[in-house]
Design an enzyme around this catalytic site. Structure first.
Site, mmCIF file in Angstrom:
data_model
loop_
_atom_site.group_PDB
_atom_site.id
_atom_site.type_symbol
_atom_site.label_atom_id
_atom_site.label_comp_id
_atom_site.label_asym_id
_atom_site.label_seq_id
_atom_site.Cartn_x
_atom_site.Cartn_y
_atom_site.Cartn_z
ATOM 1 N NE ARG A 121 -2.700 -0.304 3.551
ATOM 2 C CZ ARG A 121 -3.411 0.636 4.176
ATOM 3 N NH1 ARG A 121 -4.448 1.189 3.600
ATOM 4 N NH2 ARG A 121 -3.054 1.027 5.394
ATOM 5 C CE LYS A 186 1.801 -6.921 5.386
ATOM 6 N NZ LYS A 186 1.742 -5.482 5.103
ATOM 7 N NE ARG A 322 2.594 0.212 12.401
ATOM 8 C CZ ARG A 322 2.023 0.037 11.214
ATOM 9 N NH1 ARG A 322 0.818 -0.505 11.129
ATOM 10 N NH2 ARG A 322 2.620 0.383 10.097
HETATM 11 P P1 ATP Z 1 -0.616 -0.742 7.287
HETATM 12 O O1 ATP Z 1 -1.320 -1.674 6.354
HETATM 13 O O2 ATP Z 1 -1.065 -0.886 8.688
HETATM 14 O O3 ATP Z 1 -0.595 0.654 6.809
HETATM 15 P P2 ATP Z 1 1.979 -1.969 6.780
HETATM 16 O O4 ATP Z 1 3.231 -1.482 7.425
HETATM 17 O O5 ATP Z 1 1.686 -3.417 6.870
HETATM 18 O O6 ATP Z 1 0.872 -1.082 7.393
HETATM 19 P P3 ATP Z 1 1.544 -2.133 3.970
HETATM 20 O O7 ATP Z 1 1.629 -1.069 2.935
HETATM 21 O O8 ATP Z 1 0.233 -2.784 4.211
HETATM 22 O O9 ATP Z 1 2.083 -1.538 5.292
HETATM 23 O O10 ATP Z 1 2.577 -3.267 3.554
HETATM 24 C C1 ATP Z 1 3.844 -2.956 3.083
HETATM 25 C C2 ATP Z 1 4.844 -3.260 4.180
HETATM 26 O O11 ATP Z 1 4.830 -4.661 4.440
HETATM 27 C C3 ATP Z 1 6.273 -2.948 3.833
HETATM 28 O O12 ATP Z 1 6.553 -1.594 4.107
HETATM 29 C C4 ATP Z 1 7.043 -3.892 4.755
HETATM 30 O O13 ATP Z 1 7.143 -3.350 6.061
HETATM 31 C C5 ATP Z 1 6.112 -5.082 4.857
HETATM 32 N N1 ATP Z 1 6.515 -6.166 3.968
HETATM 33 C C6 ATP Z 1 7.077 -6.128 2.735
HETATM 34 N N2 ATP Z 1 7.255 -7.360 2.232
HETATM 35 C C7 ATP Z 1 6.781 -8.211 3.183
HETATM 36 C C8 ATP Z 1 6.677 -9.609 3.256
HETATM 37 N N3 ATP Z 1 7.076 -10.408 2.273
HETATM 38 N N4 ATP Z 1 6.146 -10.132 4.390
HETATM 39 C C9 ATP Z 1 5.713 -9.354 5.398
HETATM 40 N N5 ATP Z 1 5.780 -8.016 5.375
HETATM 41 C C10 ATP Z 1 6.302 -7.454 4.277
HETATM 42 C C1 BTN Z 2 0.480 -4.759 1.617
HETATM 43 O O1 BTN Z 2 0.533 -5.457 2.626
HETATM 44 O O2 BTN Z 2 0.720 -3.562 1.589
HETATM 45 C C2 BTN Z 2 0.042 -5.364 0.332
HETATM 46 C C3 BTN Z 2 1.042 -6.287 -0.271
HETATM 47 C C4 BTN Z 2 0.506 -6.883 -1.553
HETATM 48 C C5 BTN Z 2 1.538 -7.682 -2.291
HETATM 49 C C6 BTN Z 2 0.968 -8.340 -3.508
HETATM 50 S S1 BTN Z 2 2.096 -9.487 -4.238
HETATM 51 C C7 BTN Z 2 1.091 -9.627 -5.648
HETATM 52 C C8 BTN Z 2 0.579 -8.233 -5.944
HETATM 53 N N1 BTN Z 2 1.531 -7.517 -6.764
HETATM 54 C C9 BTN Z 2 2.051 -6.482 -6.128
HETATM 55 O O3 BTN Z 2 2.899 -5.703 -6.597
HETATM 56 N N2 BTN Z 2 1.532 -6.384 -4.894
HETATM 57 C C10 BTN Z 2 0.564 -7.419 -4.647
#
Ligand code: ATP
Ligand code: BTN
Length: 325
Positions: A121, A186, A322
């Site tokens: 995101r 996560k 959080r």
């Molecule tokens: P929120 O959704 O609460 O805003 P978030 O920190 O989970 O917070 P997202 O945009 O949902 O943010 O997810 C992207 C984030 O997930 C990255 O900034 C990193 O911290 C984390 N991330 C990236 N790759 C992975 C992965 N393979 N497994 C778990 N977490 C990951």
């Molecule tokens: C998040 O937690 O912010 C979302 C992560 C979503 C990852 C998936 S992997 C397949 C698809 N292609 C991308 O570039 N992002 C989503």
């Protein structure tokens, strides 16, 4: 892109040594060309052992995505799906958004062995690894407009929970708006891109990333606590079975969503929320933090939090939750 990289990796997928000379003969190229293909694999984060006199070897065998196995696992609903397996792509969401704009059919799915620019995101990065992650997107076309799709990303979380439960992974929880956690770490993320008019028709590209069995250094390199299915369940999971199971549940939840919106799964979503009735901190786009206790969720996926100023409503867009332990 190097067109020989994946054919070479398929030869190496058995986890055994293959000499540069044998590979060169197999593909009718020079050993230097094989070396270049291996270098490109390494630039994609694939670890390849190279031992003088023995050749190239992967640290462990790779199970490639198998389209037939995916469709078989989907079961009776499989005729609706158009599943495309890609070796290397920047992002399956970006790929499918472009395909959607050119008229790709309803229920198209793009799944990648490697994403070179996986997105989370708000422009954040999604980390994945060859043979160790599931990264895919599903295109779903709606008669209604994008304005009616609030709560869609939460509903997708419910589909993931149903799939994980079917696969005997019982410890997963949802974190508003749409992360899947195990032990507070996560495991999976959801990213939805929308196309079309606010009042319809519209299309959603639903991207899902699930960690299966990430190498330790990749898992530890993620900038928030993360976990994979291997650590969450110790079950040996086949990527294609995982994808087929998730797609089956996605189709079911999406059909329900077309009829009832988020309300069709709201109670189920709440039953999985990791932080229901717990103290949380909401990170606002202007840098403010608001603290309170999660008391529920509205019909459009808005989170309800009891704060010092009374009941407040938070919509997902720019806000992060959080936990406060
Ligand atoms: P929120 O959704 O609460 O805003 P978030 O920190 O989970 O917070 P997202 O945009 O949902 O943010 O997810 C992207 C984030 O997930 C990255 O900034 C990193 O911290 C984390 N991330 C990236 N790759 C992975 C992965 N393979 N497994 C778990 N977490 C990951
Ligand atoms: C998040 O937690 O912010 C979302 C992560 C979503 C990852 C998936 S992997 C397949 C698809 N292609 C991308 O570039 N992002 C989503």
């Amino acid at each position: 892109m190097n067109t020989l990289t994946f054919p070479v990796l398929r030869q190496l997928a058995d986890g055994q040594f293959h000499s540069g000379e044998t590979l060169a003969t197999q593909f009718g190229v020079t050993r230097a060309t094989i070396w270049n293909a291996v270098k490109h694999a390494e630039s994609l984060g694939v670890e390849v052992f190279s031992v003088r006199g023995r050749g190239y070897k992967l640290p462990k065998p790779i199970a490639w995505l198998d389209q037939d196995m995916v469709l078989k696992t989907i079961g009776a609903e499989r005729e609706w799906f158009h599943v495309e397996v890609l070796d290397e792509v920047a992002s399956t969401n970006t790929y499918l958004m472009q395909a959607a704009a050119k008229g790709a059919p309803h229920v198209s799915c793009a799944v990648a062995h490697i994403q070179t620019g996986g997105r989370g995101r708000r422009g954040r990065t999604w980390v994945s690894h060859l043979g160790a992650s599931l990264t895919f997107s599903l295109l779903w076309r709606f008669d209604c407009g994008a304005a009616a799709l609030s709560g869609l990303s939460l509903a997708i979380g419910v589909a993931l929970m149903r799939a994980l439960n079917e696969l005997e992974i019982k410890t997963a929880k949802l974190k508003w708006p749409n992360d899947v956690l195990v032990d507070g770490k996560k495991l999976a993320g959801i990213l939805i891109d929308l196309q079309g008019d606010l009042d319809g028709p519209s299309a959603a590209v639903i991207g899902v990333g699930i960690n299966i069995d990430l190498p330790k250094q990749v898992l530890e390199g993620i900038d928030q606590p993360a976990i994979d299915l291997q650590h969450a369940s110790h079950l040996e999971l086949n990527q294609s079975v995982l994808l087929g199971t998730v797609l089956k549940h996605l189709a079911e939840v999406l059909r329900n969503f077309e009829q009832h919106g988020f309300m069709g799964v709201r109670d189920e979503w709440l039953s999985h929320h990791a932080y229901h009735n717990q103290s949380v901190r909401m990170l606002m786009p202007d840098g403010r933090n608001v603290e309170g206790v999660v008391t529920g969720i509205a019909e459009d996926g808005i989170l309800l939090v009891e704060t010092a100023l009374g009941l407040q409503r938070f919509s997902a867009g720019e806000i992060s939750l959080r936990s406060i332990n």
